[in-house]
Scaffold this motif. Structure first.
Motif, PDB file in Angstrom:
ATOM      1  N   ILE A 173       0.348  -3.138   7.896  1.00 12.72           N
ATOM      2  CA  ILE A 173       0.429  -2.672   6.218  1.00 12.72           C
ATOM      3  C   ILE A 173       1.945  -1.598   6.449  1.00 12.72           C
ATOM      4  O   ILE A 173       3.157  -1.285   7.551  1.00 12.72           O
ATOM      5  CB  ILE A 173      -0.622  -2.293   5.373  1.00 12.72           C
ATOM      6  CG1 ILE A 173      -0.279  -0.796   5.915  1.00 12.72           C
ATOM      7  CG2 ILE A 173      -1.472  -2.781   5.435  1.00 12.72           C
ATOM      8  CD1 ILE A 173      -0.965   0.380   4.792  1.00 12.72           C
ATOM      9  N   PRO A 174       3.238  -2.302   5.788  1.00 17.06           N
ATOM     10  CA  PRO A 174       4.196  -1.611   5.032  1.00 17.06           C
ATOM     11  C   PRO A 174       4.558  -0.475   5.095  1.00 17.06           C
ATOM     12  O   PRO A 174       3.195   0.566   4.629  1.00 17.06           O
ATOM     13  CB  PRO A 174       5.008  -2.767   3.932  1.00 17.06           C
ATOM     14  CG  PRO A 174       3.912  -2.946   3.415  1.00 17.06           C
ATOM     15  CD  PRO A 174       2.693  -3.186   4.516  1.00 17.06           C
ATOM     16  N   GLY A 217       3.108  -9.056   1.657  1.00 18.98           N
ATOM     17  CA  GLY A 217       2.053 -10.090  -0.013  1.00 18.98           C
ATOM     18  C   GLY A 217       1.494  -8.017  -0.208  1.00 18.98           C
ATOM     19  O   GLY A 217       1.351  -7.993  -1.268  1.00 18.98           O
ATOM     20  N   PHE A 218       1.456  -6.973   0.885  1.00 19.06           N
ATOM     21  CA  PHE A 218       1.262  -5.714   0.764  1.00 19.06           C
ATOM     22  C   PHE A 218       2.420  -5.297   0.061  1.00 19.06           C
ATOM     23  O   PHE A 218       4.149  -4.772   0.720  1.00 19.06           O
ATOM     24  CB  PHE A 218       0.995  -5.349   2.253  1.00 19.06           C
ATOM     25  CG  PHE A 218       0.292  -4.196   1.524  1.00 19.06           C
ATOM     26  CD1 PHE A 218      -1.138  -4.205   2.264  1.00 19.06           C
ATOM     27  CD2 PHE A 218       0.629  -2.944   1.207  1.00 19.06           C
ATOM     28  CE1 PHE A 218      -1.953  -2.473   1.551  1.00 19.06           C
ATOM     29  CE2 PHE A 218       0.351  -0.915   1.040  1.00 19.06           C
ATOM     30  CZ  PHE A 218      -1.435  -1.877   1.798  1.00 19.06           C
ATOM     31  N   ASP A 219       2.006  -4.480  -0.677  1.00 26.12           N
ATOM     32  CA  ASP A 219       3.004  -3.613  -2.293  1.00 26.12           C
ATOM     33  C   ASP A 219       3.204  -2.604  -1.153  1.00 26.12           C
ATOM     34  O   ASP A 219       2.086  -2.083  -1.598  1.00 26.12           O
ATOM     35  CB  ASP A 219       3.508  -4.229  -2.940  1.00 26.12           C
ATOM     36  CG  ASP A 219       4.749  -3.427  -3.796  1.00 26.12           C
ATOM     37  OD1 ASP A 219       5.039  -2.763  -3.668  1.00 26.12           O
ATOM     38  OD2 ASP A 219       4.722  -3.843  -5.128  1.00 26.12           O
ATOM     39  N   ALA A 220       3.788  -1.828  -0.457  1.00 23.74           N
ATOM     40  CA  ALA A 220       3.998   0.076  -0.866  1.00 23.74           C
ATOM     41  C   ALA A 220       4.375   0.610  -2.116  1.00 23.74           C
ATOM     42  O   ALA A 220       3.729   1.495  -1.853  1.00 23.74           O
ATOM     43  CB  ALA A 220       5.196  -0.083   0.550  1.00 23.74           C
ATOM     44  N   ASP A 223       0.245  -0.685  -3.128  1.00 26.85           N
ATOM     45  CA  ASP A 223      -0.706  -0.680  -2.601  1.00 26.85           C
ATOM     46  C   ASP A 223      -1.039  -0.071  -1.670  1.00 26.85           C
ATOM     47  O   ASP A 223      -2.078   0.397  -1.111  1.00 26.85           O
ATOM     48  CB  ASP A 223      -1.105  -1.763  -2.054  1.00 26.85           C
ATOM     49  CG  ASP A 223      -0.507  -2.911  -2.143  1.00 26.85           C
ATOM     50  OD1 ASP A 223      -0.862  -3.482  -3.581  1.00 26.85           O
ATOM     51  OD2 ASP A 223      -0.197  -4.721  -2.361  1.00 26.85           O
ATOM     52  N   THR A 224       0.333   1.286  -1.840  1.00 29.85           N
ATOM     53  CA  THR A 224      -0.458   2.597  -1.509  1.00 29.85           C
ATOM     54  C   THR A 224       0.061   3.379  -2.718  1.00 29.85           C
ATOM     55  O   THR A 224       0.833   3.760  -2.919  1.00 29.85           O
ATOM     56  CB  THR A 224       0.806   3.232  -0.121  1.00 29.85           C
ATOM     57  OG1 THR A 224       2.250   3.725  -0.719  1.00 29.85           O
ATOM     58  CG2 THR A 224       1.144   1.543   0.501  1.00 29.85           C
ATOM     59  N   ASP A 226       0.891   7.374  -1.494  1.00 28.53           N
ATOM     60  CA  ASP A 226       2.119   7.886  -0.983  1.00 28.53           C
ATOM     61  C   ASP A 226       3.097   7.638   0.051  1.00 28.53           C
ATOM     62  O   ASP A 226       4.082   7.109   0.839  1.00 28.53           O
ATOM     63  CB  ASP A 226       1.628   9.501   0.497  1.00 28.53           C
ATOM     64  CG  ASP A 226       0.697   8.304   1.648  1.00 28.53           C
ATOM     65  OD1 ASP A 226       0.412   6.708   1.817  1.00 28.53           O
ATOM     66  OD2 ASP A 226       0.268   9.069   2.365  1.00 28.53           O
ATOM     67  N   GLY A 227       3.628   5.842  -0.228  1.00 27.04           N
ATOM     68  CA  GLY A 227       4.329   4.542   0.995  1.00 27.04           C
ATOM     69  C   GLY A 227       3.601   4.917   1.805  1.00 27.04           C
ATOM     70  O   GLY A 227       4.372   4.061   2.753  1.00 27.04           O
ATOM     71  N   VAL A 228       2.619   5.059   2.488  1.00 25.73           N
ATOM     72  CA  VAL A 228       1.932   4.876   3.969  1.00 25.73           C
ATOM     73  C   VAL A 228      -0.016   4.419   4.091  1.00 25.73           C
ATOM     74  O   VAL A 228       0.163   3.290   4.000  1.00 25.73           O
ATOM     75  CB  VAL A 228       1.404   6.140   4.809  1.00 25.73           C
ATOM     76  CG1 VAL A 228       1.578   5.518   6.270  1.00 25.73           C
ATOM     77  CG2 VAL A 228       3.493   6.499   5.189  1.00 25.73           C
ATOM     78  N   HIS A 229      -0.264   5.032   2.789  1.00 19.66           N
ATOM     79  CA  HIS A 229      -2.338   5.067   3.287  1.00 19.66           C
ATOM     80  C   HIS A 229      -2.859   3.809   1.563  1.00 19.66           C
ATOM     81  O   HIS A 229      -2.011   4.124   1.335  1.00 19.66           O
ATOM     82  CB  HIS A 229      -3.175   6.208   2.858  1.00 19.66           C
ATOM     83  CG  HIS A 229      -2.371   6.919   3.603  1.00 19.66           C
ATOM     84  ND1 HIS A 229      -1.456   8.113   4.397  1.00 19.66           N
ATOM     85  CD2 HIS A 229      -3.103   7.381   5.222  1.00 19.66           C
ATOM     86  CE1 HIS A 229      -0.815   8.617   5.757  1.00 19.66           C
ATOM     87  NE2 HIS A 229      -2.290   8.656   5.760  1.00 19.66           N
ATOM     88  N   PRO A 230      -2.553   3.557   2.204  1.00 18.90           N
ATOM     89  CA  PRO A 230      -3.710   2.256   1.006  1.00 18.90           C
ATOM     90  C   PRO A 230      -4.372   2.875  -0.020  1.00 18.90           C
ATOM     91  O   PRO A 230      -5.346   3.598   0.258  1.00 18.90           O
ATOM     92  CB  PRO A 230      -4.269   1.421   1.530  1.00 18.90           C
ATOM     93  CG  PRO A 230      -5.256   2.118   2.917  1.00 18.90           C
ATOM     94  CD  PRO A 230      -3.602   2.475   3.480  1.00 18.90           C
ATOM     95  N   SER A 231      -3.876   2.564  -1.651  1.00 13.79           N
ATOM     96  CA  SER A 231      -4.811   2.752  -2.476  1.00 13.79           C
ATOM     97  C   SER A 231      -6.051   2.069  -2.700  1.00 13.79           C
ATOM     98  O   SER A 231      -5.925   1.208  -1.418  1.00 13.79           O
ATOM     99  CB  SER A 231      -3.438   2.714  -3.992  1.00 13.79           C
ATOM    100  OG  SER A 231      -3.513   0.975  -3.598  1.00 13.79           O
ATOM    101  N   GLY A 232      -6.326   2.362  -4.076  1.00 11.73           N
ATOM    102  CA  GLY A 232      -7.554   1.086  -4.072  1.00 11.73           C
ATOM    103  C   GLY A 232      -7.430  -0.058  -3.754  1.00 11.73           C
ATOM    104  O   GLY A 232      -7.953  -1.531  -3.026  1.00 11.73           O
ATOM    105  N   SER A 233      -5.785  -0.923  -4.584  1.00 14.64           N
ATOM    106  CA  SER A 233      -5.415  -2.234  -4.527  1.00 14.64           C
ATOM    107  C   SER A 233      -5.490  -2.808  -2.892  1.00 14.64           C
ATOM    108  O   SER A 233      -4.997  -3.628  -2.409  1.00 14.64           O
ATOM    109  CB  SER A 233      -4.036  -2.566  -5.134  1.00 14.64           C
ATOM    110  OG  SER A 233      -3.262  -1.692  -4.799  1.00 14.64           O
ATOM    111  N   GLY A 234      -4.347  -1.428  -2.283  1.00 14.41           N
ATOM    112  CA  GLY A 234      -4.364  -1.966  -1.216  1.00 14.41           C
ATOM    113  C   GLY A 234      -5.417  -2.217  -0.348  1.00 14.41           C
ATOM    114  O   GLY A 234      -5.657  -2.753   0.895  1.00 14.41           O
ATOM    115  N   ASP A 235      -6.654  -0.983  -0.673  1.00 13.56           N
ATOM    116  CA  ASP A 235      -8.159  -1.588   0.101  1.00 13.56           C
ATOM    117  C   ASP A 235      -8.475  -2.371  -0.316  1.00 13.56           C
ATOM    118  O   ASP A 235      -9.096  -3.190   0.552  1.00 13.56           O
ATOM    119  CB  ASP A 235      -8.969  -0.045   0.390  1.00 13.56           C
ATOM    120  CG  ASP A 235      -8.522   0.916   0.117  1.00 13.56           C
ATOM    121  OD1 ASP A 235      -8.220   1.063   1.388  1.00 13.56           O
ATOM    122  OD2 ASP A 235      -9.361   1.441  -0.234  1.00 13.56           O
TER     123      ASP A 235
END
Length: 251
Positions: A173-174, A217-220, A223-224, A226-235
């Motif tokens: 992920i970005p 399609g992953f938006d840093a 979808d994160t 802190d700019g690194v770790h996935p949020s709920g939408s990132g998960d």
């Protein structure tokens, strides 16, 4: 929690009851890299498919994409999917099979150089590995070719443990360069661009290496957290991409 996840959770708690000797260590919280869970390695004919999520904190701390993926597999009828690893899972809002090999702060190049995966494999005996690894290497300025060399070492170790290992490797992920390191965004792009050719060279009929695009399609920002770790939408995005690639292997 979305309605799909709620349905899966109800099925887990009610209908499946669960066949979850799998879940045993899943609810115990795990700190950065302490408290490795004891691994069960006894195998018998007809055992569940053993799936190792492998990586750094994006996989393990808490790595709730694993919980979503497990619930999705159960909902799809794959109640025999057994997540394995020497680490227990963190709480993600419902019971799930949390075993994993996600080590916060670890570099894939260091894991390869120290031979750490050899012991993890011996203790858990996976059939499938889901590898999202390299974020800390990019942050540390490790060259792309060095990261790919480390990937190759790990693939060799996986096949030494299980010649038929099925290996799913993520284009990671970005990262948001403003909230990580100035070169991180480009570093991720460079690594991801090189992964398909590397995987093609590693791929064999007996032990396929499949690329899973976790980047497109992953938006840093969205979808994160802190700019690194996935949020709920990132998960949710990460789980969906793994599921798409896993289902044909489990059919």
């Amino acid at each position: 929690m979305d309605r799909r996840l709620s349905r899966a959770a109800r099925r887990v708690c009610a209908g499946l009851g669960l066949t979850l000797a799998l879940v045993a260590g899943a609810l115990a919280p795990a700190s950065a890299d302490a408290g490795a869970a004891p691994a069960d390695t006894a195998r018998t004919e007809g055992d569940a498919v053993r799936i190792m999520p492998l990586g750094d904190s994006i996989t393990g701390s808490p790595g709730c994409w694993r919980a979503l993926l497990w619930a999705d597999l159960v909902e799809a009828g794959h109640t025999d999917a057994d997540f394995v690893g020497t680490r227990p899972g963190d709480g993600c809002g419902f019971e799930y099979d949390g075993d994993n090999e996600g080590h916060g702060g670890f570099l894939v190049t260091d894991v390869a150089a120290r031979g750490l995966l050899v012991d993890w494999l011996a203790r858990t005996e996976p059939d499938v590995v889901l590898m999202h690894f390299g974020t800390n290497d990019v942050w540390s300025g490790v060259p792309t070719e060095t990261v790919l060399d480390a990937y190759g070492v790990l693939v060799g170790q996986m096949r030494a443990q299980n010649p038929g290992m099925r290996i799913l490797v993520a284009q990671i992920i970005p990262m948001d360069s403003d909230r990580s390191c100035a070169t991180c965004g480009q570093g991720v792009e460079d690594l991801n661009a090189a992964i398909p050719a590397w995987a093609e060279a590693q791929d064999t009929a007996e032990s396929p290496v499949l690329v899973v695009d976790q980047w497109t399609g992953f938006d840093a920002d969205a979808d994160t957290y802190d700019g690194v770790h996935p949020s709920g939408s990132g998960d949710r995005r990460i789980a969906d991409r793994w599921l798409e690639s896993l289902l044909p292997l489990l059919a």
